[in-house]
Design an enzyme around this catalytic site. Sequence first.
Site, PDB file in Angstrom:
ATOM      1  N   ASP A  64      14.857  61.862  26.179  1.00 30.80           N
ATOM      2  CA  ASP A  64      15.153  63.096  25.814  1.00 30.80           C
ATOM      3  C   ASP A  64      15.389  64.186  26.904  1.00 30.80           C
ATOM      4  O   ASP A  64      15.843  63.822  28.022  1.00 30.80           O
ATOM      5  CB  ASP A  64      14.568  63.668  24.566  1.00 30.80           C
ATOM      6  CG  ASP A  64      15.144  64.783  23.746  1.00 30.80           C
ATOM      7  OD1 ASP A  64      15.846  64.465  22.729  1.00 30.80           O
ATOM      8  OD2 ASP A  64      14.832  66.147  24.268  1.00 30.80           O
ATOM      9  N   TYR A 101      17.843  74.179  25.731  1.00 32.85           N
ATOM     10  CA  TYR A 101      19.184  73.756  25.163  1.00 32.85           C
ATOM     11  C   TYR A 101      20.407  74.837  25.947  1.00 32.85           C
ATOM     12  O   TYR A 101      21.307  74.384  26.678  1.00 32.85           O
ATOM     13  CB  TYR A 101      19.273  73.506  23.772  1.00 32.85           C
ATOM     14  CG  TYR A 101      18.780  72.475  23.377  1.00 32.85           C
ATOM     15  CD1 TYR A 101      19.414  71.327  22.928  1.00 32.85           C
ATOM     16  CD2 TYR A 101      17.304  72.165  23.199  1.00 32.85           C
ATOM     17  CE1 TYR A 101      19.076  70.116  22.574  1.00 32.85           C
ATOM     18  CE2 TYR A 101      16.877  71.046  22.445  1.00 32.85           C
ATOM     19  CZ  TYR A 101      17.729  70.035  22.429  1.00 32.85           C
ATOM     20  OH  TYR A 101      17.135  68.892  21.827  1.00 32.85           O
ATOM     21  N   HIS A 129      14.086  57.008  19.189  1.00 35.61           N
ATOM     22  CA  HIS A 129      14.169  58.320  19.960  1.00 35.61           C
ATOM     23  C   HIS A 129      12.731  58.610  20.788  1.00 35.61           C
ATOM     24  O   HIS A 129      12.898  58.889  21.898  1.00 35.61           O
ATOM     25  CB  HIS A 129      14.736  59.457  19.619  1.00 35.61           C
ATOM     26  CG  HIS A 129      15.085  60.564  20.552  1.00 35.61           C
ATOM     27  ND1 HIS A 129      16.133  60.469  21.427  1.00 35.61           N
ATOM     28  CD2 HIS A 129      14.529  61.675  20.679  1.00 35.61           C
ATOM     29  CE1 HIS A 129      16.379  61.396  22.162  1.00 35.61           C
ATOM     30  NE2 HIS A 129      15.511  62.226  21.656  1.00 35.61           N
TER      31      HIS A 129
END
Length: 420
Positions: free
Chosen positions: A208, A334, A397
Amino acid sequence: MPTSALLSDVQSFRAGGPDARPALVLPPAPDSLATFEVHVPQGAIDDLRLRLSLIRWPDRETVRDWSQGVPLSAAKSLIDYWLHDYDWRKFEARLNRFPQFRTRIDGVGIHFIHARSPHPQALPIVLTHGWPGSVVEFLDVIDRLTDPTRFGGRAADAFHVVVPSIPGYGFSDKPTEPGWNPGRIARAWAVLMHERLGYERWVAQGGDWGSAITHAMASQRPPGLLAAHVNLPLVVPKSAPKHPTREEQRALENIEHYLNQMAGYADQMNTRPQTIGYALNDSPLALAMWMYEKFWEWTDNRGLPEDALTRDQMLDDISLYWFTGTGTSSARLYWEGVGSTIRENSFFSNSRASSAPIDLPMGATIFPSETFLAPRSWAEASWSKLFYWNEVDEGGHFAAFEQPEIFAREMWQAFTTFRG
């Protein structure tokens, strides 16, 4: 405890007293290393319980699946467990079993676990988590990596393990200025490994955001970094292939599905992390569902998050975000990492995945339920020194969190050639 008693305790807690703090307060981090242990004030735990007992629930979804998000019944079940059965102190004691430290790098206090191997020739490795993860993801692999002889491995497979908390996450400081993107974090990790811990030879791994940070380290090639491994290869080409192979077509379908069905959370945090941050910081229900949905969507499960991770595992991570108040600050990564490049509409030209070629030795393990299954050909085109590639049968993930045994074995095997 009755709600009235909880309310009285929390009012007292907020008014003052020996533990009168709204959340965990981190000690200042020195330029050297300071030992660190986690001790959440009891008042903060009581405050959480009060908030959980006073939730105003929405109406039920109009479908019979997860297509509108977390179903009301699943949400109520998880929150009931969090309120009545979950034990933060148990997790706190488990976390404090590992040596933890804080140090100031580039103006920000960095928290990290540093577990040294009993085997003197162990190879140092830095493991980097992502969102909505934390150092919690790696707790079940630390012992397997530091002392592999206890788990069917060899002394020659051992690692000295370093697990930092990304700035704005967990027990690291929250940046108070913009600019803490994956490249800057990568440079901080290099300072941590080479200057603060004194490692002259080391390797890196991540998934990630940890993958983006690890890619950045590999591009920067700091002193001592021998090789890197990721479980999410960020190797998307600049433009879509005109005649894709079967593996490339699969990857293209992954991208299309992600953009059309899964990217809503990212769109919000890429562009307006502060706005969603008010809910994540004020409401434990909002924070839990924001994260719980990803444990459903991104894990290798049969329909429920609990097929892949226990409720305690998920709530360890969710509670860590809650007590550190990092729902908002973690979302800003982000904005820093993707938001700065979304001014155009092309996924390929703006993806954090598409980047300059990397000359450092790079390896990858592909877990079947990962959000994006990169073809080996794309990795070979981006990484001139691809030294390891393996596709395993289980996991998603959150590779180390979901499949610690497989993850540890992959680390043993991948970095064999960089020892000695």
